[in-house]
Design a protein around this motif. Structure first.
Motif, PDB file in Angstrom:
ATOM      1  N   ASN A  65       0.895  -1.140  -0.005  1.00 37.98           N
ATOM      2  CA  ASN A  65       0.108   0.056   0.103  1.00 37.98           C
ATOM      3  C   ASN A  65       0.709   1.224  -0.202  1.00 37.98           C
ATOM      4  OD1 ASN A  65      -2.472   1.742   0.281  1.00 37.98           O
ATOM      5  ND2 ASN A  65      -2.063   1.738   2.359  1.00 37.98           N
ATOM      6  N   TYR A  66       0.849   2.000  -1.179  1.00 42.24           N
ATOM      7  CA  TYR A  66       1.474   3.287  -1.131  1.00 42.24           C
ATOM      8  C   TYR A  66       0.561   4.314  -0.411  1.00 42.24           C
ATOM      9  CZ  TYR A  66       3.749   0.815  -4.911  1.00 42.24           C
ATOM     10  OH  TYR A  66       4.560  -0.181  -5.773  1.00 42.24           O
ATOM     11  N   VAL A  67       0.914   5.074   0.508  1.00 39.47           N
ATOM     12  CA  VAL A  67       0.219   6.004   1.408  1.00 39.47           C
ATOM     13  C   VAL A  67       0.926   7.424   0.816  1.00 39.47           C
ATOM     14  CG1 VAL A  67      -0.255   6.944   3.648  1.00 39.47           C
ATOM     15  CG2 VAL A  67      -0.186   4.361   3.305  1.00 39.47           C
ATOM     16  N   VAL A  68      -0.061   8.353   0.412  1.00 37.97           N
ATOM     17  CA  VAL A  68       0.438   9.521  -0.211  1.00 37.97           C
ATOM     18  C   VAL A  68       0.426  10.573   0.896  1.00 37.97           C
ATOM     19  CG1 VAL A  68      -0.312  11.483  -1.699  1.00 37.97           C
ATOM     20  CG2 VAL A  68      -0.680   8.730  -2.599  1.00 37.97           C
ATOM     21  N   LYS A  69       1.168  11.666   1.000  1.00 38.58           N
ATOM     22  CA  LYS A  69       1.362  12.406   1.845  1.00 38.58           C
ATOM     23  C   LYS A  69      -0.130  13.277   2.352  1.00 38.58           C
ATOM     24  CE  LYS A  69       6.347  13.749   1.021  1.00 38.58           C
ATOM     25  NZ  LYS A  69       7.019  14.793   0.609  1.00 38.58           N
ATOM     26  N   LYS A  70      -0.275  13.740   3.533  1.00 44.48           N
ATOM     27  CA  LYS A  70      -1.606  14.466   3.830  1.00 44.48           C
ATOM     28  C   LYS A  70      -1.450  15.993   3.794  1.00 44.48           C
ATOM     29  CE  LYS A  70      -2.968  10.275   6.488  1.00 44.48           C
ATOM     30  NZ  LYS A  70      -1.997   9.331   6.059  1.00 44.48           N
ATOM     31  N   ALA A  71      -2.478  16.458   3.871  1.00 39.25           N
ATOM     32  CA  ALA A  71      -2.534  18.033   4.025  1.00 39.25           C
ATOM     33  C   ALA A  71      -1.923  18.366   5.327  1.00 39.25           C
ATOM     34  CB  ALA A  71      -4.073  18.453   3.922  1.00 39.25           C
ATOM     35  N   ASP A  72      -1.210  19.206   5.442  1.00 36.31           N
ATOM     36  CA  ASP A  72      -0.697  19.944   6.805  1.00 36.31           C
ATOM     37  C   ASP A  72      -1.703  20.626   7.452  1.00 36.31           C
ATOM     38  OD1 ASP A  72       0.362  21.714   8.480  1.00 36.31           O
ATOM     39  OD2 ASP A  72       2.164  22.107   7.429  1.00 36.31           O
ATOM     40  N   PRO A  73      -1.994  19.891   8.628  1.00 35.29           N
ATOM     41  CA  PRO A  73      -3.220  20.531   9.359  1.00 35.29           C
ATOM     42  C   PRO A  73      -3.002  21.928  10.028  1.00 35.29           C
ATOM     43  CG  PRO A  73      -1.904  18.843  10.705  1.00 35.29           C
ATOM     44  CD  PRO A  73      -1.325  18.953   9.407  1.00 35.29           C
ATOM     45  N   THR A  74      -2.061  22.320  10.214  1.00 35.19           N
ATOM     46  CA  THR A  74      -1.446  23.482  11.039  1.00 35.19           C
ATOM     47  C   THR A  74      -1.310  24.777  10.263  1.00 35.19           C
ATOM     48  OG1 THR A  74       0.656  23.396  10.676  1.00 35.19           O
ATOM     49  CG2 THR A  74       0.057  21.970  12.482  1.00 35.19           C
ATOM     50  N   ARG A  75      -1.604  24.960   9.151  1.00 32.22           N
ATOM     51  CA  ARG A  75      -1.698  26.147   8.355  1.00 32.22           C
ATOM     52  C   ARG A  75      -2.327  25.840   6.904  1.00 32.22           C
ATOM     53  NH1 ARG A  75       4.527  26.542   6.431  1.00 32.22           N
ATOM     54  NH2 ARG A  75       5.150  24.504   6.437  1.00 32.22           N
ATOM     55  N   PRO A  76      -3.073  27.168   6.433  1.00 28.42           N
ATOM     56  CA  PRO A  76      -3.810  27.127   5.268  1.00 28.42           C
ATOM     57  C   PRO A  76      -2.863  26.622   3.889  1.00 28.42           C
ATOM     58  CG  PRO A  76      -3.516  29.303   5.958  1.00 28.42           C
ATOM     59  CD  PRO A  76      -2.730  28.572   7.098  1.00 28.42           C
ATOM     60  N   VAL A  77      -1.939  27.038   3.740  1.00 26.92           N
ATOM     61  CA  VAL A  77      -1.011  26.923   2.631  1.00 26.92           C
ATOM     62  C   VAL A  77       0.535  26.303   3.163  1.00 26.92           C
ATOM     63  CG1 VAL A  77      -0.044  27.780   0.374  1.00 26.92           C
ATOM     64  CG2 VAL A  77      -2.067  28.707   1.485  1.00 26.92           C
ATOM     65  N   LYS A  78       0.765  25.224   2.502  1.00 26.32           N
ATOM     66  CA  LYS A  78       2.066  24.762   2.611  1.00 26.32           C
ATOM     67  C   LYS A  78       2.625  24.338   1.337  1.00 26.32           C
ATOM     68  CE  LYS A  78       5.065  20.921   4.615  1.00 26.32           C
ATOM     69  NZ  LYS A  78       5.036  19.841   5.291  1.00 26.32           N
ATOM     70  N   VAL A  79       3.690  24.811   0.733  1.00 25.94           N
ATOM     71  CA  VAL A  79       4.344  24.602  -0.732  1.00 25.94           C
ATOM     72  C   VAL A  79       5.690  23.714  -0.262  1.00 25.94           C
ATOM     73  CG1 VAL A  79       5.221  25.402  -2.566  1.00 25.94           C
ATOM     74  CG2 VAL A  79       3.360  26.530  -1.647  1.00 25.94           C
ATOM     75  N   GLU A  80       5.833  22.718  -1.218  1.00 29.46           N
ATOM     76  CA  GLU A  80       7.017  21.941  -1.260  1.00 29.46           C
ATOM     77  C   GLU A  80       7.422  22.050  -2.600  1.00 29.46           C
ATOM     78  OE1 GLU A  80       8.802  17.834   0.472  1.00 29.46           O
ATOM     79  OE2 GLU A  80       6.821  17.979   0.287  1.00 29.46           O
ATOM     80  N   MET A  81       8.832  22.087  -3.050  1.00 27.42           N
ATOM     81  CA  MET A  81       9.222  22.177  -4.325  1.00 27.42           C
ATOM     82  C   MET A  81      10.598  21.449  -4.294  1.00 27.42           C
ATOM     83  SD  MET A  81       8.359  25.969  -5.433  1.00 27.42           S
ATOM     84  CE  MET A  81       8.804  25.737  -7.120  1.00 27.42           C
ATOM     85  N   LYS A  82      10.781  20.670  -5.300  1.00 28.84           N
ATOM     86  CA  LYS A  82      11.675  19.589  -5.453  1.00 28.84           C
ATOM     87  C   LYS A  82      12.329  19.669  -6.781  1.00 28.84           C
ATOM     88  CE  LYS A  82      11.093  16.876  -1.433  1.00 28.84           C
ATOM     89  NZ  LYS A  82      10.959  15.340  -1.145  1.00 28.84           N
ATOM     90  N   THR A  83      13.565  19.833  -7.098  1.00 25.41           N
ATOM     91  CA  THR A  83      14.275  19.778  -8.543  1.00 25.41           C
ATOM     92  C   THR A  83      15.488  19.005  -8.446  1.00 25.41           C
ATOM     93  OG1 THR A  83      13.698  21.781  -9.306  1.00 25.41           O
ATOM     94  CG2 THR A  83      15.084  20.870 -10.448  1.00 25.41           C
ATOM     95  N   THR A  84      15.515  17.946  -9.179  1.00 23.77           N
ATOM     96  CA  THR A  84      16.702  17.012  -9.144  1.00 23.77           C
ATOM     97  C   THR A  84      17.312  16.539 -10.665  1.00 23.77           C
ATOM     98  OG1 THR A  84      15.736  15.689  -7.309  1.00 23.77           O
ATOM     99  CG2 THR A  84      17.341  14.648  -8.577  1.00 23.77           C
ATOM    100  N   GLY A  85      18.463  16.971 -10.899  1.00 26.73           N
ATOM    101  CA  GLY A  85      19.116  16.595 -12.235  1.00 26.73           C
ATOM    102  C   GLY A  85      20.048  15.371 -12.008  1.00 26.73           C
ATOM    103  N   GLY A  86      20.399  14.631 -12.957  1.00 25.62           N
ATOM    104  CA  GLY A  86      21.269  13.443 -12.834  1.00 25.62           C
ATOM    105  C   GLY A  86      21.898  13.286 -14.294  1.00 25.62           C
ATOM    106  N   SER A  87      22.482  12.042 -14.222  1.00 27.99           N
ATOM    107  CA  SER A  87      23.072  11.595 -15.410  1.00 27.99           C
ATOM    108  C   SER A  87      22.228  11.276 -16.586  1.00 27.99           C
ATOM    109  CB  SER A  87      23.860  10.294 -15.056  1.00 27.99           C
ATOM    110  OG  SER A  87      24.908  10.431 -14.177  1.00 27.99           O
ATOM    111  N   TYR A  88      22.648  11.479 -17.610  1.00 23.95           N
ATOM    112  CA  TYR A  88      21.920  11.109 -18.941  1.00 23.95           C
ATOM    113  C   TYR A  88      20.876  11.955 -19.153  1.00 23.95           C
ATOM    114  CZ  TYR A  88      24.258   6.854 -17.267  1.00 23.95           C
ATOM    115  OH  TYR A  88      25.174   6.195 -16.458  1.00 23.95           O
ATOM    116  N   ASN A  89      20.831  13.284 -18.956  1.00 20.65           N
ATOM    117  CA  ASN A  89      20.005  14.433 -19.064  1.00 20.65           C
ATOM    118  C   ASN A  89      18.661  14.206 -18.359  1.00 20.65           C
ATOM    119  OD1 ASN A  89      21.573  16.058 -20.897  1.00 20.65           O
ATOM    120  ND2 ASN A  89      21.125  14.497 -22.558  1.00 20.65           N
TER     121      ASN A  89
END
Length: 778
Positions: free
Chosen positions: A188-212
């Motif tokens: 079972n894959y459990v997806v992250k849940k909403a942040d219960p403490t604030r109206p807006v939470k933003v998460e950003m990730k950028t990953t680069g690697g070999s072979y473009n």
């Protein structure tokens, strides 16, 4: 040849098991008197939720990425069942690329097919079962189905982005009673849940690697009054390690929840994935020896658009009673186009047409929907509080499948059919060789009861009933009606109804507050469905009209838990029986079609052991320079055929002896799987993990053919060792850097010999891969 490797690896395995035994027996003696046998928490209050479970889940001061499920969580009972929880938000792994080797590093006995580095499709097995797209597991996301079917063709073409997951829950074969009859159990894959403490939470990730390679992940979540939401988008593209292995994937997800009252909560969610992946094709053994990165297929492509809507309803009638209802659907496709000839056959321009040959098109369309309802409540009996869980399931799956060898002659992804006119009766080769419709209707019900016999001892018996109806209709190898084939290529409508009762019993004994012994036995079942017999991309084999359903059981027993804050472990033994395995036998005469039948029974026995030790935490409560933990996850598996039959051969044993393969090893079932690692933590600032993964040799076929064939589809799959390094650096408030090197030593290896897509032939694992990523949370 394989036997020599087995002897060497078995000696390694025995040594590692002896070390593991010593490592957990010593702390057992040290802490058994100190902690003593403590009473389990009073269960009268209510069925525990995942956050409230006072069980053996590790909640040490130092965060851990490996836990156990509680005895009761939500509307489910897990007492006495082997299970693992992988906390991805705590794991040092290449989540951006979905590296399953690292994600399941602390789950003993997991085998992985690493035939491409995109992470698009999952491919794991356990205890000698096939890793083919998780099809021996019941694969779920947030508790509902995401695979193409429940039984006949249950392949998971959709793998949610690991960066979007909170955790992965794994319940071994004993989970059949609650989730289904699968031999492997449930993931079972459990997806992250909403942040219960604030109206807006933003998460950003950028990953680069070999072979473009470029991966971008963004999510927004929050809670406003009685409403909460979680939304993510992920996009990833790469040229791939091998030639002709580029891919592009985009995945989106929306969850919207509303708290109707203190007792009722309703949520709606939608997952959507679309990708196009170029298939480099398989290799022969000689091609792999010369250059594993080469590819002779430039025109093979694969795509699987996937849409999974779901509704979840949680209702708490009282502090001791809870109901959960899940309504879900799946609207997806499986599309492949390309050259399906063997790896030693070149794809060249034809002298007659001055063009390439037409490519074969294989397409599936899935339209599934279903519902599961579960109820759990506590009740008092004989001065003890017990827990009863029961529920029902409805599933309706529909699959349309066709195959046409007359696709385009081009090189791009193109699903157009050529020389085709709707329904073909002229007997020519310009018509579909398969045009079929399948359906699966399933009703199921289960009941389990957690009996607390004493403060330490509990028993959990259970039973599950399955009712399955499968149908098939359509055409195969269309042709003109004749005296011998009065319906031409038309299949007479087929219908099959199966009924099955499964049962099981679990036991658990709480030795201390944080350790327990557990044991479980449960029946398993896999029905023969028409969608499996006429599988996509496979040769249209001759099918045994007397096919029997597959049945068997899972049994395991072990000792698990933690000592203090510095040792956690899970050591167990298991036995798995798989009766009437369905497989392909070669034709008895040259040119004769393969024969699909029940090839025999297999018995899988082994030891699974996980232990993690932090010596610094053991010696001192102060860690000014951080802490170091050593872990190992090992499995010794002996999976062999104990019965083998070929129904085409006379029943006289003297005549049939050459066709019996009793004692042969089960294909794709390595006897040794060992993973060792070291993790260093410095406060909440920096951590790294060095992982060594060893997988023993195995065979690609049930006959245990040693010398490889010219086309690379049959032969030994050699043992291999892969090393990975990953780190996380939280360098400034909400900013962090994650990176590492996969396959640090650039090991050339392969885990699979494919008989069709994505091959045929050897499917190499990826070589060395560098990656670095930046993330921010606001």
């Amino acid at each position: 040849m394989l036997n020599e490797n087995e002897n060497k690896t078995q000696s390694k395995g025995k040594a590692s098991i002896r070390l593991l035994l010593l490592a957990f027996i010593i702390p057992t003696l040290l802490f058994s008197q100190e902690e003593g046998i403590e009473k389990t928490p009073d269960p009268k209050a209510e069925p525990q939720t995942k956050e409230e479970t006072p069980s053996i889940r590790v909640k040490a001061k130092k965060e851990t990425d490996r836990e156990f499920l509680g005895d009761v969580e939500g509307t489910n009972i897990y007492a006495g069942k082997k299970n693992e929880v992988i906390r991805l938000d705590k794991a040092n792994a290449n989540l951006a690329l979905g590296n399953t080797r690292q994600v399941y590093a602390k789950v003993p006995g997991i085998t992985i097919w690493e035939n491409e580095g995109s992470g698009i499709q999952p491919g794991i097995g356990a205890r000698g079962l096939s890793p083919n797209r998780n099809w021996e597991f019941n694969t779920r996301m947030n508790g509902h189905d995401i695979a193409s079917d429940s039984f006949g063709y249950p392949e998971a073409y959709f793998n949610p982005p690991l960066e979007a997951l909170e955790k992965v829950e794994i319940v071994r074969g004993a989970g059949a009673l609650q989730y289904g009859p699968q031999f492997g159990g449930m993931i079972n894959y459990v997806v992250k849940k909403a942040d219960p403490t604030r109206p807006v939470k933003v998460e950003m990730k950028t990953t680069g690697g070999s072979y473009n390679t470029l991966n971008q992940y963004s999510s927004v979540s929050g809670t406003v009054g009685d409403w909460s939401y979680f939304v993510f988008y992920q996009g990833r593209s790469s040229d791939g390690w091998r030639d002709n292995s580029q891919y592009n994937i985009q995945t989106g997800f929306v969850n919207l929840a509303y708290k109707v009252s203190e007792k009722l909560k309703i949520s709606l969610e939608m997952a959507k994935s679309t990708y196009i992946s170029q298939q480099a094709g398989g290799l022969t053994d000689e091609q792999f020896r010369v250059d594993p990165r080469q590819s002779s297929r430039t025109r093979n492509w694969f795509s699987a658009p996937w849409n999974v809507p779901a509704m979840n309803i949680d209702y708490e009638q009282s502090p001791t009673s809870r109901t959960n209802v899940k309504i879900f659907g799946l609207y997806g496709e499986r599309n492949s186009v390309g050259v399906v000839s063997a790896a030693n056959v070149l794809d060249t321009i034809q002298s007659r047409t001055l063009d390439y040959s037409p490519r074969q098109i294989d397409r599936d369309t899935y339209r599934n929907y279903g519902m599961e309802a579960r109820q759990i409540f506590n009740y008092d009996l004989l001065d003890k509080t017990h827990t009863l869980s029961f529920g029902g399931r409805y599933f309706n799956g529909n699959t349309d499948r066709f195959r046409n060898p007359n696709g385009t002659t081009g090189s791009k992804f193109d699903l157009r059919e050529t020389n085709f006119t709707n329904v073909c009766y002229d007997g020519s080769r310009n018509c579909r060789v398969a045009d079929l419709e399948f359906s699966t209707l399933n009703y199921a019900g289960f009941v389990e009861n957690l009996f607390r016999i004493t403060d330490a001892l509990s028993l959990t018996p259970g039973v599950r009933y399955e009712w399955i109806r499968s149908t098939a209709s359509g055409r195969v190898n269309e042709s003109m009606p004749s005296a011998t084939r009065p319906f031409g290529g038309m299949i007479q409508p087929l219908e099959r109804v199966q009924r099955q009762v499964l049962y099981g019993l679990g036991a658990q004994y709480q030795t201390t507050k944080t350790t327990n012994f557990y044991a479980n036995y449960s029946r398993a079942f896999r029905p023969v469905l028409y969608s499996e017999l006429f599988a996509p991309t496979a040769t249209l084999n001759e099918v045994d009209p007397n096919l029997k359903d597959q049945s068997g059981y899972n049994a395991d027993a072990g000792y698990r838990g933690k000592f203090g804050q510095w040792v956690q472990f899970d050591m167990s033994v298991f036995e798995l029986r798989y009766n009437n395995r369905v497989g392909q036998l070669p034709g008895l005469l040259p040119g004769q079609a393969n024969f699909q039948t029940n090839v025999g029974d297999s018995l899988h026995r082994g030891v699974e052991a996980y232990i993690e030790i932090d010596p610094i935490v053991a010696l001192t409560e102060s860690q000014p320079f951080g802490s170091v933990s050593f872990f190992t996850s090992s499995a010794n598996v002996n999976a062999r055929y104990i019965k083998w039959e070929d129904p085409r051969v006379l029943t006289n044993p003297s005549n049939a002896q050459n066709f019996y393969r009793v004692g042969k090893l089960v294909e794709n079932a390595p006897s040794q799987i060992h993973r060792y690692g070291i993790t260093y933590h410095y406060k909440n600032v920096f951590s790294f993990t060095y992982l060594i993964s060893y997988t023993g040799a195995t065979y690609a076929d049930a006959a245990n053919t040693g010398p490889f064939t010219a086309n690379g589809q049959i032969g030994i799959i050699p043992s291999y060792t892969v090393r990975d390094f990953t780190f996380v650096w939280n360098f400034y408030e909400n900013f962090s850097l994650r990176g590492g090197v996969n396959n640090l030593t650039n090991q050339m290896y392969f885990t699979r010999r494919a008989g069709g897509y994505p091959g045929p032939g050897i499917m190499p694992g990826d070589g060395i891969f560098y990656f670095i990523g930046l993330s921010a949370v606001f």
